[in-house]
Scaffold this active site. Structure first.
Site, mmCIF file in Angstrom:
data_model
loop_
_atom_site.group_PDB
_atom_site.id
_atom_site.type_symbol
_atom_site.label_atom_id
_atom_site.label_comp_id
_atom_site.label_asym_id
_atom_site.label_seq_id
_atom_site.Cartn_x
_atom_site.Cartn_y
_atom_site.Cartn_z
ATOM 1 N N ASP A 33 0.825 -1.206 0.000
ATOM 2 C CA ASP A 33 0.000 0.000 0.000
ATOM 3 C C ASP A 33 0.855 1.249 0.000
ATOM 4 O O ASP A 33 2.012 1.204 0.359
ATOM 5 C CB ASP A 33 -0.723 0.073 1.355
ATOM 6 C CG ASP A 33 -2.001 -0.688 1.347
ATOM 7 O OD1 ASP A 33 -2.356 -1.197 0.297
ATOM 8 O OD2 ASP A 33 -2.632 -0.750 2.431
ATOM 9 N N LYS B 192 0.811 3.493 -6.267
ATOM 10 C CA LYS B 192 1.057 4.442 -7.354
ATOM 11 C C LYS B 192 1.584 3.765 -8.605
ATOM 12 O O LYS B 192 0.989 3.807 -9.648
ATOM 13 C CB LYS B 192 2.118 5.481 -6.970
ATOM 14 C CG LYS B 192 2.020 6.067 -5.627
ATOM 15 C CD LYS B 192 3.055 7.186 -5.500
ATOM 16 C CE LYS B 192 3.294 7.530 -4.052
ATOM 17 N NZ LYS B 192 4.394 6.790 -3.472
ATOM 18 N N GLY C 210 -1.095 -1.018 8.938
ATOM 19 C CA GLY C 210 -1.885 -1.352 10.123
ATOM 20 C C GLY C 210 -2.226 -2.825 10.165
ATOM 21 O O GLY C 210 -1.366 -3.692 9.978
ATOM 22 N N ASP C 211 -3.498 -3.099 10.403
ATOM 23 C CA ASP C 211 -3.989 -4.484 10.396
ATOM 24 C C ASP C 211 -4.747 -4.700 9.088
ATOM 25 O O ASP C 211 -5.563 -3.853 8.706
ATOM 26 C CB ASP C 211 -4.920 -4.694 11.597
ATOM 27 C CG ASP C 211 -5.389 -6.129 11.644
ATOM 28 O OD1 ASP C 211 -4.746 -6.928 12.331
ATOM 29 O OD2 ASP C 211 -6.385 -6.463 10.962
ATOM 30 N N MET D 36 -9.711 7.556 8.200
ATOM 31 C CA MET D 36 -10.067 8.273 6.958
ATOM 32 C C MET D 36 -11.112 9.349 7.250
ATOM 33 O O MET D 36 -12.084 9.504 6.509
ATOM 34 C CB MET D 36 -10.603 7.274 5.908
ATOM 35 C CG MET D 36 -9.538 6.284 5.478
ATOM 36 S SD MET D 36 -10.164 4.991 4.412
ATOM 37 C CE MET D 36 -10.834 3.834 5.589
HETATM 38 N N1 SAH Z 1 -5.529 -1.120 7.828
HETATM 39 C C1 SAH Z 1 -5.158 0.164 8.341
HETATM 40 C C2 SAH Z 1 -6.156 1.240 7.984
HETATM 41 C C3 SAH Z 1 -6.201 1.546 6.514
HETATM 42 S S1 SAH Z 1 -7.300 2.827 6.153
HETATM 43 C C4 SAH Z 1 -4.940 0.041 9.854
HETATM 44 O O1 SAH Z 1 -5.308 -0.956 10.432
HETATM 45 O O2 SAH Z 1 -4.412 0.972 10.437
HETATM 46 C C5 SAH Z 1 -6.206 4.208 6.074
HETATM 47 C C6 SAH Z 1 -6.391 5.111 7.253
HETATM 48 O O3 SAH Z 1 -5.719 4.559 8.362
HETATM 49 C C7 SAH Z 1 -5.806 6.487 7.105
HETATM 50 O O4 SAH Z 1 -6.669 7.341 6.408
HETATM 51 C C8 SAH Z 1 -5.661 6.892 8.540
HETATM 52 O O5 SAH Z 1 -6.904 7.289 9.065
HETATM 53 C C9 SAH Z 1 -5.272 5.595 9.191
HETATM 54 N N2 SAH Z 1 -3.819 5.440 9.378
HETATM 55 C C10 SAH Z 1 -3.013 4.531 8.804
HETATM 56 N N3 SAH Z 1 -1.749 4.643 9.267
HETATM 57 C C11 SAH Z 1 -1.766 5.658 10.159
HETATM 58 C C12 SAH Z 1 -0.792 6.269 10.995
HETATM 59 N N4 SAH Z 1 0.465 5.848 10.998
HETATM 60 N N5 SAH Z 1 -1.191 7.280 11.787
HETATM 61 C C13 SAH Z 1 -2.447 7.701 11.821
HETATM 62 N N6 SAH Z 1 -3.417 7.169 11.043
HETATM 63 C C14 SAH Z 1 -3.076 6.157 10.226
#
Ligand code: SAH
Length: 460
Positions: free
Chosen positions: A248, A270, A302-303, A383
């Site tokens: 991603d 991208k 993230g997850d 988001m």
């Molecule tokens: N799977 C991801 C979320 C993906 S959606 C997870 O579990 O974290 C993408 C959103 O995640 C972003 O718009 C933001 O709101 C959040 N996000 C992802 N990484 C972040 C970070 N390091 N700090 C703050 N928000 C984050």
């Protein structure tokens, strides 16, 4: 780049060299490595040129160049080391339809000849557009030293073996076979000569044909919020074994560094697809590389199970029968709440926590606003930047107090993490400077501030 490098097919085609001195001899030494039909036109050929002519390696015309000498030539060299004579070559050979190079005269030349490192059929061409011949020589010397002398031999024998290697399934399996040949088995056998190389190729092919063709597999891996130390051990192991990593936009470069050195890294945010890759293209990438027999790591920030469109990818993998595993990761909300020294749940305060998205497929996402507007509600909003004003309106309409704390945690767990303490009332304005990914922690203030508020309330 004013000069575009190409490799010109010269087999059976004509090349003219006009001139017979040192410059002509130097060019001819290079040209004689090729399969071109060479003509030299000069009144006074150097002894080397006369000898090459005597051996039939080139055609020598002992006179000054005339119109028509360069007819049917793809390229022609002016090598008189005399400006007037070379200018005449440029005129005559151009009129005959050849591209002309004047030796040591970049401006007058229509093409230039690079420095080359020759391990035929592997040829490295080095050009600096005349800017730094010294640098070109240095690079050449380094490459000469680093490319094994038998590379050409290995490549030539390898080329002859390509048809036999077609017995292996196309893609990763065949690539692994060639990598094993060029990286290890080939160079080792080369010391014992050509027959040993051929025997090695036969053996290697047998081994690779016999090896059960590895079915591909896709690991759907959580990369965590950004800090590489927040990766799970399982995620690290998956990256260590990956043939292909498809990641991603939000996955931090420091984490990609941990992927196996040989892995192909594909930026599905991208690369080659414009600002964002459509989900169908990502699914297709996963399927293609998986079916190729690769160990694919689909790396999500993230997850992977939180707002990651994971199910669409799983459905695509199931549709073609590819196996997959989910490797959970630390979601942004966990990193964000750690960043403000709070916990997501607390006895006596909130026994539930919601993960919300600011927008969904239809636009701004509708939620259970009544529940969220309760004084003890805690939610991590992903988001949420663009939807903030709309969410603020919905929450207040359902009775949420404007003083409800909302903490914006930007770039959670990364070196540039920033915490913006806000309230529901100030929320949209507090977001105006937030450029990075951010989680909005609704109902939570940073611990120090929370402490201060509690103290103030008691004092009042
Ligand atoms: N799977 C991801 C979320 C993906 S959606 C997870 O579990 O974290 C993408 C959103 O995640 C972003 O718009 C933001 O709101 C959040 N996000 C992802 N990484 C972040 C970070 N390091 N700090 C703050 N928000 C984050």
């Amino acid at each position: 780049m004013n000069h575009f490098p190409v490799f010109l097919a010269l087999e059976g085609r004509r090349v003219l060299v006009a001139g017979g001195g040192d410059a002509a001899v130097a060019k001819l030494r290079l040209l004689l490595k090729t399969t071109a039909r060479i003509t030299v036109v000069t009144k006074s050929p150097a002894p080397e040129i006369a000898a090459w002519a005597a051996y039939g390696r080139l055609t020598l015309i002992r006179r000054a160049q005339e119109p028509g000498d360069a007819l049917c030539c793809v390229i022609a060299y002016g090598a008189h080391e005399d400006a007037a004579l070379d200018a005449r070559t440029l005129r005559l050979a151009s009129a005959d339809g050849a591209l002309v190079n004047i030796v040591d005269n970049l401006e007058a030349s229509q093409f230039i000849t690079p420095a080359i490192v020759d391990r035929d059929p592997v040829v490295v061409a080095i050009g600096t557009e005349g800017a730094a011949p010294v640098l070109a020589r240095k690079i050449k010397a380094e490459l000469e030293a680093s490319l094994p002398a038998q590379l050409g031999l290995l490549a030539r024998i390898g080329k002859g073996f390509r048809r036999a290697a077609d017995a292996l399934p196309m893609g990763a399996v065949r690539r692994r076979f060639w990598a094993a040949y060029y990286d290890q088995a080939g160079p080792r056998a080369a010391e014992a000569g050509e027959d040993a190389i051929r025997a090695t190729l036969d053996d290697l092919l047998k081994t690779h044909l016999a090896a059960e063709t590895r079915p591909g597999h896709v690991d759907l891996v959580g990369a965590g919020p950004g800090d590489p130390e927040l990766l799970t051990l399982k995620a690290r192991n998956a990256l260590d074994r990956a043939d292909v990593v498809i990641h991603d936009r939000l996955v931090a470069p420091a984490i990609l560094e941990l992927a196996r050195r040989e892995a192909i890294i594909i930026d599905a945010g991208k690369e080659g697809f414009g600002p964002s890759t459509p989900q169908e293209d990502i699914n297709a990438l996963l399927v293609r590389h998986g079916l190729d027999g690769n160990h694919v790591v689909r790396l999500k920030s993230g997850d992977p199970t939180v707002f990651g469109r994971l199910d669409e990818e799983i459905e695509a993998l199931d549709a073609v029968g590819l196996s997959w595993t989910i490797v959970p990761g630390i979601t942004a909300a966990s990193a964000a709440v750690a960043g403000i020294g709070q916990s997501l749940t607390k006895r006596g305060r909130n026994g539930a926590v919601r993960f919300l998205t600011g927008h969904d497929m239809k636009g701004f996402a509708d939620q259970d606003w009544t529940a969220l507007a309760r004084p003890d509600a805690v939610a991590a909003i992903y988001m949420g930047k663009r939807a903030a004003r709309w969410m603020q309106g919905r929450l207040m309409m359902h009775g949420a107090a404007p003083a409800t704390p909302v903490t914006i945690v930007e770039n959670a767990s990364r070196p540039d993490q920033a915490i913006h303490a806000a309230t529901l009332g100030t929320l949209p304005d507090s977001l105006s400077d937030v450029g990075g990914p951010a989680v909005l922690l609704h109902g939570l203030a940073p611990r120090a501030a929370a402490h201060a508020i509690e103290t103030r309330e008691i004092a009042l």
